[in-house]
Each structure stands twice: as C-alpha cells, then as structure tokens.
Design a protein around this motif. Structure first.
Motif, PDB file in Angstrom:
ATOM      1  N   UNK A  94       0.796  -1.217   0.000  1.00  0.00           N
ATOM      2  CA  UNK A  94       0.000   0.000   0.000  1.00  0.00           C
ATOM      3  C   UNK A  94       0.826   1.262   0.000  1.00  0.00           C
ATOM      4  N   UNK A  95       2.129   1.112  -0.077  1.00  0.00           N
ATOM      5  CA  UNK A  95       3.024   2.267   0.011  1.00  0.00           C
ATOM      6  C   UNK A  95       3.255   2.834  -1.387  1.00  0.00           C
ATOM      7  N   UNK A  96       2.916   4.099  -1.660  1.00  0.00           N
ATOM      8  CA  UNK A  96       3.133   4.680  -2.991  1.00  0.00           C
ATOM      9  C   UNK A  96       4.614   4.947  -3.215  1.00  0.00           C
ATOM     10  N   UNK A  97       5.127   4.573  -4.363  1.00  0.00           N
ATOM     11  CA  UNK A  97       6.555   4.779  -4.622  1.00  0.00           C
ATOM     12  C   UNK A  97       6.853   6.171  -5.146  1.00  0.00           C
ATOM     13  N   UNK A  98       5.905   6.755  -5.864  1.00  0.00           N
ATOM     14  CA  UNK A  98       6.101   8.091  -6.428  1.00  0.00           C
ATOM     15  C   UNK A  98       4.854   8.927  -6.184  1.00  0.00           C
ATOM     16  N   UNK A 106       8.134  13.010  -7.116  1.00  0.00           N
ATOM     17  CA  UNK A 106       9.170  12.708  -6.123  1.00  0.00           C
ATOM     18  C   UNK A 106       9.005  11.264  -5.651  1.00  0.00           C
ATOM     19  N   UNK A 107      10.146  10.635  -5.371  1.00  0.00           N
ATOM     20  CA  UNK A 107      10.130   9.261  -4.867  1.00  0.00           C
ATOM     21  C   UNK A 107      10.024   9.277  -3.347  1.00  0.00           C
ATOM     22  N   UNK A 108       9.096   8.488  -2.820  1.00  0.00           N
ATOM     23  CA  UNK A 108       8.914   8.393  -1.376  1.00  0.00           C
ATOM     24  C   UNK A 108       9.816   7.290  -0.829  1.00  0.00           C
ATOM     25  N   UNK A 109      10.524   7.627   0.257  1.00  0.00           N
ATOM     26  CA  UNK A 109      11.455   6.692   0.878  1.00  0.00           C
ATOM     27  C   UNK A 109      10.911   6.094   2.168  1.00  0.00           C
ATOM     28  N   UNK A 110      10.118   6.887   2.884  1.00  0.00           N
ATOM     29  CA  UNK A 110       9.563   6.424   4.168  1.00  0.00           C
ATOM     30  C   UNK A 110       8.364   7.286   4.527  1.00  0.00           C
ATOM     31  N   UNK A 111       7.549   6.784   5.449  1.00  0.00           N
ATOM     32  CA  UNK A 111       6.394   7.543   5.941  1.00  0.00           C
ATOM     33  C   UNK A 111       6.300   7.343   7.451  1.00  0.00           C
ATOM     34  N   UNK A 123       6.053  12.468   5.023  1.00  0.00           N
ATOM     35  CA  UNK A 123       6.608  11.569   4.015  1.00  0.00           C
ATOM     36  C   UNK A 123       8.060  11.970   3.753  1.00  0.00           C
ATOM     37  N   UNK A 124       8.939  10.976   3.749  1.00  0.00           N
ATOM     38  CA  UNK A 124      10.334  11.248   3.421  1.00  0.00           C
ATOM     39  C   UNK A 124      10.539  10.996   1.926  1.00  0.00           C
ATOM     40  N   UNK A 125      11.129  11.971   1.230  1.00  0.00           N
ATOM     41  CA  UNK A 125      11.289  11.873  -0.215  1.00  0.00           C
ATOM     42  C   UNK A 125      12.743  12.101  -0.613  1.00  0.00           C
ATOM     43  N   UNK A 126      13.092  11.612  -1.802  1.00  0.00           N
ATOM     44  CA  UNK A 126      14.441  11.812  -2.342  1.00  0.00           C
ATOM     45  C   UNK A 126      14.517  13.195  -2.964  1.00  0.00           C
ATOM     46  N   UNK A 127      15.514  13.987  -2.589  1.00  0.00           N
ATOM     47  CA  UNK A 127      15.699  15.334  -3.132  1.00  0.00           C
ATOM     48  C   UNK A 127      17.166  15.566  -3.458  1.00  0.00           C
ATOM     49  N   UNK A 128      17.445  16.750  -4.032  1.00  0.00           N
ATOM     50  CA  UNK A 128      18.826  17.129  -4.344  1.00  0.00           C
ATOM     51  C   UNK A 128      19.654  17.351  -3.083  1.00  0.00           C
ATOM     52  N   UNK A 129      19.003  17.467  -1.909  1.00  0.00           N
ATOM     53  CA  UNK A 129      19.706  17.609  -0.639  1.00  0.00           C
ATOM     54  C   UNK A 129      19.795  16.279   0.108  1.00  0.00           C
ATOM     55  N   UNK A 130      19.406  15.196  -0.570  1.00  0.00           N
ATOM     56  CA  UNK A 130      19.328  13.912   0.100  1.00  0.00           C
ATOM     57  C   UNK A 130      17.915  13.680   0.626  1.00  0.00           C
ATOM     58  N   UNK A 131      17.683  12.662   1.427  1.00  0.00           N
ATOM     59  CA  UNK A 131      16.345  12.407   1.975  1.00  0.00           C
ATOM     60  C   UNK A 131      15.850  13.579   2.814  1.00  0.00           C
ATOM     61  N   UNK A 132      14.628  14.042   2.532  1.00  0.00           N
ATOM     62  CA  UNK A 132      14.007  15.146   3.264  1.00  0.00           C
ATOM     63  C   UNK A 132      12.556  14.782   3.571  1.00  0.00           C
ATOM     64  N   UNK A 133      12.005  15.417   4.614  1.00  0.00           N
ATOM     65  CA  UNK A 133      10.618  15.146   5.016  1.00  0.00           C
ATOM     66  C   UNK A 133       9.695  16.263   4.525  1.00  0.00           C
ATOM     67  N   UNK A 134       8.527  15.866   4.032  1.00  0.00           N
ATOM     68  CA  UNK A 134       7.501  16.829   3.632  1.00  0.00           C
ATOM     69  C   UNK A 134       6.173  16.407   4.258  1.00  0.00           C
ATOM     70  N   UNK A 138      -0.567   9.909  -8.058  1.00  0.00           N
ATOM     71  CA  UNK A 138       0.292  10.027  -9.231  1.00  0.00           C
ATOM     72  C   UNK A 138      -0.448  10.700 -10.375  1.00  0.00           C
ATOM     73  N   UNK A 139       0.289  11.517 -11.108  1.00  0.00           N
ATOM     74  CA  UNK A 139      -0.252  12.175 -12.296  1.00  0.00           C
ATOM     75  C   UNK A 139       0.410  11.604 -13.540  1.00  0.00           C
TER      76      UNK A 139
END
Length: 364
Positions: free
Chosen positions: A221-225, A253-258, A274-285, A294-295
C-alpha cells in the motif's frame, strides 16, 4: 525579327533561373533543423510548471516568462547572445536554490560576475557561476566522469580565466556543457540562447536522474512516487518547528519512508509526514492524504452525462464556481490516489480538473 524576339525571352529566362538558384539555399537552410531542437523540445517539457509565469508562488514573474519565451525559445534567435536577465530566469526555473536566498545567490553568481549594465554574459562566466549555484544542490565540486579532462580536450583551455578553470572542468565531467562544445570551449564568446537551452536541459535532466536513484520501499500500500502540484516545504526531520531546508517545486518525487500511522486518519485532508528523495538527500515533507497520488499525461475524450463542476486542483475540496454542461471534453491528464480519480481537461478558462464524473464514458 526572330533574333530580336528571342532576346527578351532569353533575358527573362536568365533572370528567372538566377532567382531560382538564389532561392535554393534559402529553402535548404529553412528545412535544416537547428542542432538544439531535440534538447529544446525536452526542455520545454521540463519547464511546463513555470509556463506563462502564472504561478502565484513560483519564482518567475509573467514579465520574466514573456521575455524568456519570446527571446530565448524563438527559433530565429537561437544563435543570438542570451540576455543576462533571461539567463537569470532560466536559472530560477532550473536550479534548486535554498529557500529565501534565491535572489541574493543569483545576484552574486550571475549579475555581480559581469560588468555593471552588461547585457550579455560570456561562456566562462555563465558556466562558472552556474556550477557555483549548483554546488548548493547538485554538484559537489568535482565531476563524476574522471576520464574527461577539459585541460586535455579543449584546445583553448588556457584561455579560460583561472578562477573559472576548475568550474568548467566540473561542468565538463558532469556532462553539463552545451552539446556543441567538443574541442574548443570559446570562453570569451557570449553565451547564446541555444547554448543556454542545451545547458539547462542537461541540468534539469540531471536533477531528475538524481531523484530517481534511490529504490523505494516495498511496504504494502506504500506509494513509490507522488506528484507534487505546488511548491512544498521540506525539512530534515518530522518537525516543522526546526525550520525548512528549502522548497520542492512541482514535480514527481520518490517516497522513501512515511510516519508509522500514515493510514490512520479521520479525514482525507489529514496531514502526514513523508520522506522523499531530493537534491539535498532524503528530506521530510507534509502532505494531505488526498495529495498522495500520481499524475500522468493522457490524450483521450470523455462524454459528460450531467453538469460537472470544475476544480483548480485534482482534490474534491477545490471546486470552482464554474461548471460544464453535458458535453464531450478533451482529457490531457489523469490523477489517481487512494481516495479519488481526477481528470485534467481543456476548458475555455484553461486546463481544469474534474473529479471522476458520475456517468462519464470514454469517447475517442
């Protein structure tokens, strides 16, 4: 009589032949595609979120967008020097800079690097400043491909100012120079619109590649993107009081953890971390649960069977005052989440959303 009558005919024929000969290279040249065309097509897709400069929270104003659109993307101007203001606009759209520091950084690494009132920027200055700005997010001071050596490959490397030599080397090793730079860098030449397009297309593509490197988890049930439709603050931990590290512009954005209880909620508007992959490394949003979806772009038609409300986002709580009567509509996008499905359609007020219309049927 024959001779005198043939004379004008020969003159007319000769003139016509000359005109036709002169026209041949013109038609040939017009039919020949410019070298930047393939990258320009890709680049135009990458900057769709900034189209028309109409985003209220976006970094580009409508005036900046109009100047960029008419002067940089115009095929007749590809080989003209880029205006330094348009170069700054391209950086705003293509480079992820720390939130709140964008203007100061662009001033320091674009405008302050050229003489006062300069209209254009030369290639070594443009590339040097760009790599400095990218060091905040994408490059780490040295290129990835150690087999590429600008000092050996560029015949005019010695003509590059010493302060820019290492930066040009990094850009070359990271594959961020324009596509026509092979044996000569031409450091003192003004950067052209085509070269700027080529460089920024590569920069934005590199961001996409970096964001997709981390493999998402396989939790059921975990969305990857997830598709973000607006600028979204990011944090180093699940604590907004610590201050944000920047903003993520609209993109996938790719989700790494929730957070562990992400599926425990009372309303679809409840927010979760949600933790996502960014240009600064893993970040939380933080996202509302209804935003986790997904679109994808589509090209089809729907036949609406009843009056349907228009929305300014794919979420049901964003209904506008407009409604469509029963009719056939052209669908250009589709958003699917755990809770709903929405269609992006073309309307007289521009692209708008409708939520999984009751009774609607697909109609090619």
């Amino acid at each position: 009589m024959r001779i005198s009558s043939v004379g004008p005919f020969i003159k007319k024929g000769t003139i016509l032949s000359v005109i036709l000969l002169l026209m041949v290279p013109i038609f040939s040249h017009a039919a020949e595609a410019h070298w930047v065309e393939p990258e320009q097509k890709s680049y135009k897709q990458q900057i769709v979120p900034y189209k028309d400069g109409s985003s209220m929270n976006g970094p580009v104003t409508r005036e900046e967008w109009n100047s960029f659109y008419f002067y940089v993307l115009h095929p007749a101007r590809y080989d003209e020097p880029i205006d330094i203001g348009n170069w700054a606009t391209m950086i705003k759209m293509g480079v992820q800079l720390p939130k709140g520091k964008e203007d100061d950084l662009i001033k320091g690494y674009v405008y302050d690097l050229v003489p006062m009132y300069a209209q254009h920027v030369n290639r070594e200055t443009a590339v040097g400043g760009l790599i400095k700005l990218l060091s905040f997010s994408l490059v780490q001071g040295s290129g990835n491909n150690k087999q590429l050596d600008a000092r050996q490959d560029f015949l005019d490397f010695k003509d590059i100012r010493e302060m820019h030599q290492g930066l040009v080397q990094t850009a070359y090793q990271d594959g961020l120079l324009d596509s026509v730079t092979t044996t000569n860098f031409r450091p003192k030449d003004n950067l052209t619109n085509a070269e700027a397009i080529s460089i920024m297309a590569k920069v934005m593509k590199k961001y996409e590649q970096e964001a997709s490197k981390i493999t998402p988890p396989t939790q059921p049930g975990f969305p990857s993107v997830v598709t973000l439709f607006e600028n979204t603050p990011m944090y180093s931990s699940k604590d907004a009081s610590q201050g944000m590290n920047g903003m993520i512009s609209p993109q996938h954005v790719r989700i790494l953890a929730v957070q562990e209880d992400w599926l425990t909620y009372s309303n679809v508007t409840d927010t979760k971390w949600f933790q996502v992959a960014t240009w600064l490394g893993p970040q939380w949003i933080q996202l509302e649960l209804q935003q986790v979806g997904n679109f994808e772009q589509v090209d089809t038609n729907l036949l609406l069977q009843q009056s349907t409300s228009l929305q300014d986002s794919p979420h049901p709580d964003s209904t506008l005052s407009f409604a469509l009567s029963p009719q056939k509509v052209h669908v250009i996008g589709f958003f699917r989440s755990k809770f709903a499905e929405s269609f992006l359609i073309e309307t007289w007020v521009g692209p708008r959303w409708i939520s999984n219309p009751h009774g609607a049927t697909q109609n090619k």
